[in-house]
Design a protein around this motif. Sequence first.
Motif, short mmCIF file in Angstrom:
data_model
loop_
_atom_site.label_atom_id
_atom_site.label_comp_id
_atom_site.label_asym_id
_atom_site.label_seq_id
_atom_site.Cartn_x
_atom_site.Cartn_y
_atom_site.Cartn_z
N ASP A 737 0.62 -1.02 -0.11
CA ASP A 737 0.07 0.14 0.10
C ASP A 737 0.99 1.38 0.02
OD1 ASP A 737 -2.28 -1.32 0.15
OD2 ASP A 737 -2.37 -1.48 2.44
N VAL A 738 2.04 1.29 0.71
CA VAL A 738 2.79 2.33 0.85
C VAL A 738 3.66 2.50 -0.37
CG1 VAL A 738 2.43 2.59 3.31
CG2 VAL A 738 4.59 1.47 2.31
N LEU A 739 4.03 1.36 -1.04
CA LEU A 739 5.17 1.49 -2.20
C LEU A 739 4.96 2.43 -3.03
CD1 LEU A 739 7.66 0.37 -3.26
CD2 LEU A 739 6.35 -1.78 -4.22
N PRO A 740 3.65 2.67 -3.71
CA PRO A 740 3.59 3.53 -4.92
C PRO A 740 3.64 4.98 -4.29
CG PRO A 740 1.57 1.98 -4.84
CD PRO A 740 2.49 1.99 -3.64
N LEU A 741 3.30 5.09 -3.25
CA LEU A 741 3.74 6.87 -2.46
C LEU A 741 5.19 6.94 -2.53
CD1 LEU A 741 2.25 9.24 -1.76
CD2 LEU A 741 2.32 8.15 0.79
N LEU A 742 5.85 5.81 -1.98
CA LEU A 742 7.31 5.93 -1.64
C LEU A 742 8.18 6.09 -3.01
CD1 LEU A 742 7.94 3.59 1.13
CD2 LEU A 742 7.84 6.15 1.45
N ARG A 743 7.77 5.28 -4.05
CA ARG A 743 8.26 5.21 -5.36
C ARG A 743 8.14 6.67 -6.14
NH1 ARG A 743 7.76 0.22 -9.38
NH2 ARG A 743 9.32 1.72 -10.26
N ARG A 744 6.90 7.11 -5.97
CA ARG A 744 6.48 8.66 -6.69
C ARG A 744 7.49 9.68 -5.88
NH1 ARG A 744 0.78 11.11 -5.72
NH2 ARG A 744 1.32 11.29 -3.66
N THR A 745 7.89 9.56 -4.46
CA THR A 745 8.51 10.34 -3.82
C THR A 745 10.07 10.35 -4.24
OG1 THR A 745 7.29 10.38 -1.78
CG2 THR A 745 9.42 11.12 -1.34
N PHE A 746 10.52 9.08 -4.39
CA PHE A 746 12.13 8.99 -4.55
C PHE A 746 12.32 9.05 -6.30
CE2 PHE A 746 11.65 7.23 -0.15
CZ PHE A 746 12.72 7.76 0.20
N SER A 747 11.40 8.61 -6.96
CA SER A 747 11.75 8.83 -8.49
C SER A 747 11.76 9.97 -8.89
CB SER A 747 10.59 7.88 -9.25
OG SER A 747 9.03 8.70 -8.85
N ALA A 748 11.35 11.29 -7.97
CA ALA A 748 11.45 12.37 -8.59
C ALA A 748 12.85 12.94 -8.31
CB ALA A 748 10.36 13.26 -8.03
N TYR A 749 13.94 12.05 -7.55
CA TYR A 749 14.99 12.86 -7.40
C TYR A 749 16.08 12.51 -8.61
CZ TYR A 749 13.94 12.45 -2.40
OH TYR A 749 13.20 12.65 -1.25
#
Length: 822
Positions: A737-749
């Motif tokens: 459940d939290v993986l999509p949100l974390l991927r969106r956060t870190f993929s922006a780097y």
Amino acid sequence: MTVREERPSGGRLTAEPLLLGVRHHGPGSARAVGAALDEARPRAVLIEGPPEADALIPLAADEDMRPPVALLAHAVDEPGRSAFWPLAEFSPEWVAIRWALEHEVPARFIDLPAAHSLAWQRGQDETHGQEETAAPDADADPAAGDGNGGAGNRDGEHGGSGPGEGGRPADGVRIDPLGVLAGTAGYDDAERWWEDVVEHRGVGKGDALAPFTALEEAMTALREAHGSGGHDCDLVREAYMRLQLRAAQREFGAAVAVVCGAWHVPALRRRSTVTADRALLKGLPKVKTDMTWVPWTNRRLARASGYGAGIDSPGWYGHLFAARDRPVERWMTKVAGLLRAEDRLVSSAHVIEAVRLAETLAALRGRPLPGLSETTDAIRAVMCEGSDVPLALVHDRLVVGDELGRVPAAAPAVPLQRDLERAQRRLRLKPEARERELELDLRKETDAGRSRLLHRLRLLGVAWGEPAVSRGSTGTFRETWRLCWEPELSVRVAEAGVWGTTVRSAATAKAESDAVSAPGLADVTGLAERCLLAELPDALPTVMRILADRAALDTDVAHLAQALPALVRSLRYGDVRGTDTGALAGVAAGLAERIFVGLPPACAALDADAADEMRRHLDAVHGAVGLLEDAAPPGHADLRSRWRSVLRTLSGRDTVPGVIRGRAVRLLLDDGELAQDEAARLMGLVLSPGTPPADAAAWIEGFVGGSGGGLLLVHDEQLLGLVDRWLTGVPAEAFTDVLPLLRRTFSAYEAGVRRTLGELVRRGPGRRGSPSAAGVPGFAGDLDAARADAVLPVVRLLLGQDGDEPAGDGRAADARAAAVAG
């Protein structure tokens, strides 16, 4: 014109009018028209086009007139309703006009008047690109400035009134006459067939009328098979043309030549009574119209641009028309010159080999001469080494071209157009068809004037220039514009003429009107910003009054937060542009105060999408407050400290979504109002086992998401360790459940930041001095003096130092420090 009674192979008496059926924008047709007129020597030349333009024909002989140009007709009461009749140097109509002027022979347009065609559009659906067109010969949306009449549309490229398009058979499927004729001749490409039988066919002496006779016979057969194709507009136009032809015959006798789309020739040849033709024209709607010449461009002639009567290769066709001999050799030379200018290695040997290859391909394909396809294949193989990248440049610059026409100053124009032309000359800002960037330094008077003009035109809807991101300085004194003049802008200027006679007065009136009708507060603040950029002091009082009224009545904090940044940006323009922004400062400070009060309750109980939008508003307000504090009027001091209090309130409320709380903590940390240890403590509380994983992930996104978040974790391994420990402890059932949100956060780097974070996590955060970290560049426990000493010679050269320096010399120490830092 010599009249003979014998009947030639075409089956008509030469005493009849000379009907020259053409393909619009066809160089072969244009050459054939010139040869036919030279041979026949008519007493009058009739041309397919709007009769309102008869008075404009003499301007074609003006030395300042340079095609491509277009006749522009627009409704006086509704300038946006318009139509174009484009003409290039290789258009048969242009050749006929110039021939008539040079031989002092009357030239007249005989198509349906624009007054009727524009009125006809009003009662029809104006959908761009739809098959059933609104008005006679209008394939494109006239309201968008791309409508076309008579000689400029279906008659042109594969067009219904020219040889390129045709009627619609009973089953409702539109036919392509060129396609039908090409298929009958065994060709699978109508364009290639046309080139072979017309463009590459020389016109022999005494043989000038032969191509028209053959084309008329072919079109007669097609009209007999398909009729008018169900297009009532064609029947009406042809009835009007027949009436005009009869009138010319009464005045000049049979010595009349008609230049029109080949599709119309059988209809003009057909016998019809005056009464029947007038009956078709009875009751046509009519509007008052104005007409003038406007510059046109090769790109607008190209079919890819969306213009209904376009051709694939206006630059190539222009070359075929201008090159009377050795067209292939001259074309290859042009291509070589272009590629050399782009630093490509192209020699005369390449040109010779490309010509030979093009001729060989033409022979293999059974063509009389190399066409565009053969020359393109040869250029790709020989000059471009098989690459389509330089070939795309050849297509853009030469096959299509960026030629922009020119019209004389004597051409009619609305007062606003005249004022714009004066401003362009004064500011040395020449309209060009090719897109280019313009860097402006607003501290210079000329550049400031250019900026004002471009901003005022944007307010009027004349998008000649679009703001772009500056590659150099980001100060408020610098602007970057991307300029490109399109013919439709002439329509926009005519349409904007209802607001005033000068660019300044028209922009002022338009801004005041837009402020009154603006749907929201943010629209009014954006308009105020644009008025300051355009330096319209007469419009600002009205805009500011409406802005103050809207701000006082609007209670939506999101609207206020959306409006504040534009107002604060506007305050910065006073320094460079000399604009009084005192009134704006008071309104902006008042908005900020209301945001401070209303933001905490507005952030409670938001869903995920609303919370994400509010986070963006939070960032925008934070940046605006930092700029506003220096410009705040008396009574609104210390805005920054009050804003920090709001952020502390948001960071500690459990009812506020995690993404907003995390962002508030991050903003306080960036401002130095929160210590690193305190930020780590707050993160530790949020990432404790008692917090639902989804809420914790949202907090992380707010804290380290966006610009600079990755570097924050890189340089503060304590925070990175907290995130790492929390992430490894997330239960398996909650991880997905939290993986999509974390991927969106870190993929922006950025890629480099992600790589560094990966290396830190691999060796374990917080173990900077451990042996396992020795292999990670930049994260060793101590400075590596040996690595620094290795680059000292290069650093000395960069610093301009020759020879070795003593070990204790200060400059050597500086060099070593620079090497370590590098």
